[in-house]
Design a protein around this motif. Structure first.
Motif, mmCIF file in Angstrom:
data_model
loop_
_atom_site.group_PDB
_atom_site.id
_atom_site.type_symbol
_atom_site.label_atom_id
_atom_site.label_comp_id
_atom_site.label_asym_id
_atom_site.label_seq_id
_atom_site.Cartn_x
_atom_site.Cartn_y
_atom_site.Cartn_z
ATOM 1 N N LEU A 11 0.831 -1.211 0.000
ATOM 2 C CA LEU A 11 0.000 0.000 0.000
ATOM 3 C C LEU A 11 0.861 1.254 0.000
ATOM 4 C CD1 LEU A 11 -2.994 0.686 -0.033
ATOM 5 C CD2 LEU A 11 -2.938 0.790 2.461
ATOM 6 N N SER A 12 1.953 1.199 0.745
ATOM 7 C CA SER A 12 2.821 2.383 0.775
ATOM 8 C C SER A 12 3.557 2.546 -0.557
ATOM 9 C CB SER A 12 3.790 2.336 1.959
ATOM 10 O OG SER A 12 4.695 1.293 1.767
ATOM 11 N N VAL A 111 -13.907 -9.597 -5.910
ATOM 12 C CA VAL A 111 -14.260 -8.374 -6.646
ATOM 13 C C VAL A 111 -14.485 -7.255 -5.628
ATOM 14 C CG1 VAL A 111 -15.718 -7.338 -8.412
ATOM 15 C CG2 VAL A 111 -15.443 -9.821 -8.362
ATOM 16 N N VAL A 112 -13.763 -6.158 -5.825
ATOM 17 C CA VAL A 112 -13.813 -5.028 -4.893
ATOM 18 C C VAL A 112 -14.280 -3.790 -5.656
ATOM 19 C CG1 VAL A 112 -12.425 -3.558 -3.361
ATOM 20 C CG2 VAL A 112 -11.947 -6.009 -3.517
ATOM 21 N N PRO A 113 -15.429 -3.221 -5.280
ATOM 22 C CA PRO A 113 -15.915 -2.051 -6.017
ATOM 23 C C PRO A 113 -15.053 -0.822 -5.797
ATOM 24 C CG PRO A 113 -17.334 -2.494 -4.138
ATOM 25 C CD PRO A 113 -16.327 -3.616 -4.189
ATOM 26 N N ILE A 114 -14.984 0.013 -6.816
ATOM 27 C CA ILE A 114 -14.318 1.321 -6.724
ATOM 28 C C ILE A 114 -15.454 2.327 -6.521
ATOM 29 C CG2 ILE A 114 -12.843 2.995 -7.923
ATOM 30 C CD1 ILE A 114 -11.857 0.563 -9.673
ATOM 31 N N LEU A 115 -15.562 2.813 -5.288
ATOM 32 C CA LEU A 115 -16.708 3.644 -4.918
ATOM 33 C C LEU A 115 -16.354 5.120 -4.965
ATOM 34 C CD1 LEU A 115 -17.860 1.534 -1.827
ATOM 35 C CD2 LEU A 115 -18.891 1.528 -4.106
ATOM 36 N N GLU A 139 -8.871 -8.364 1.241
ATOM 37 C CA GLU A 139 -10.031 -7.467 1.084
ATOM 38 C C GLU A 139 -9.699 -6.062 1.588
ATOM 39 O OE1 GLU A 139 -13.884 -8.691 2.398
ATOM 40 O OE2 GLU A 139 -13.541 -10.781 1.863
ATOM 41 N N ALA A 140 -9.096 -5.991 2.770
ATOM 42 C CA ALA A 140 -8.788 -4.683 3.367
ATOM 43 C C ALA A 140 -7.785 -3.928 2.491
ATOM 44 C CB ALA A 140 -8.227 -4.876 4.771
ATOM 45 N N PHE A 141 -6.782 -4.638 2.013
ATOM 46 C CA PHE A 141 -5.769 -4.015 1.148
ATOM 47 C C PHE A 141 -6.404 -3.486 -0.131
ATOM 48 C CE2 PHE A 141 -2.933 -5.123 -2.528
ATOM 49 C CZ PHE A 141 -2.137 -3.979 -2.454
ATOM 50 N N LEU A 142 -7.202 -4.318 -0.789
ATOM 51 C CA LEU A 142 -7.774 -3.908 -2.087
ATOM 52 C C LEU A 142 -8.836 -2.831 -1.926
ATOM 53 C CD1 LEU A 142 -7.559 -7.450 -3.500
ATOM 54 C CD2 LEU A 142 -6.451 -5.454 -4.514
ATOM 55 N N LYS A 143 -9.522 -2.825 -0.776
ATOM 56 C CA LYS A 143 -10.465 -1.733 -0.510
ATOM 57 C C LYS A 143 -9.703 -0.417 -0.355
ATOM 58 C CE LYS A 143 -14.083 -2.551 2.369
ATOM 59 N NZ LYS A 143 -14.832 -3.288 3.439
#
Ligand code: SME
Length: 158
Positions: A11-12, A111-115, A139-143
């Motif tokens: 993430l960084s 599948v992770v939505p881009i909100l 999930e947390a990372f991709l969110k």
């Protein structure tokens, strides 16, 4: 199961990459290229953008091209994530009647939505050849990636 990646580190690393890119196509390609390298369990990574009632494949990385370059929001696991605006984690695709097959080797899918501020802009779709490959950390990372991506996409001129 392979060694788990360091999502914090990933993430960084992806944050400055997201902020540096000024063109939407290059931005999305950069994101899928990066995510594909994050975990050996990620066999195919795509970003679909919502265009009316359809999801349109904007960028992908993996070993095979998918024939599902456009998916109506009424169909598939991808459609469900876009309609509901929520993460869909399918540990065993063979058990899920909503699943649309892209690659015969796929065993699980996330599948992770881009909100965006006004609703769903698109989604990050990851296939894995491993059964139940996606955990809470994925999930947390991709969110977190999708959240950053939404802000940047919304700040770009159309
Ligand atoms: N399996 C998805 C379709 C997209 S491919 O995985 C790239 C679905 O069920 O919607």
């Amino acid at each position: 199961m392979s060694t788990r990646p360091s999502f914090q580190e990933a993430l960084s690393q992806i944050t400055p990459l997201l902020q540096a890119e000024k063109h939407p196509e290059a931005l999305l390609q950069g994101v899928v290229d990066f995510l594909f390298e994050v975990s050996p369990d990620y066999s195919w990574v795509g970003i679909y953008l919502l265009d009316g009632e359809e999801l349109v494949l904007a960028a992908w990385q993996g070993h095979e091209v998918t024939e599902h370059a456009r998916i109506p929001v009424s169909r598939g696991v991808c459609g469900l994530a876009a309609r509901a605006g929520m993460v869909v984690n399918v540990p065993d695709v063979s058990e899920d009647p909503r699943y649309l097959m892209c690659f015969p080797s796929t065993r699980s899918e996330l599948v992770v939505p881009i909100l965006g501020s006004g609703g769903v802009l698109g989604e990050i779709d990851i296939d894995s050849d491993e059964l139940a490959a996606f955990r809470q950390e994925d999930e947390a990372f991709l969110k977190a990636v999708a959240e950053r991506l939404a802000k940047i996409l919304e700040s770009m001129p159309p």
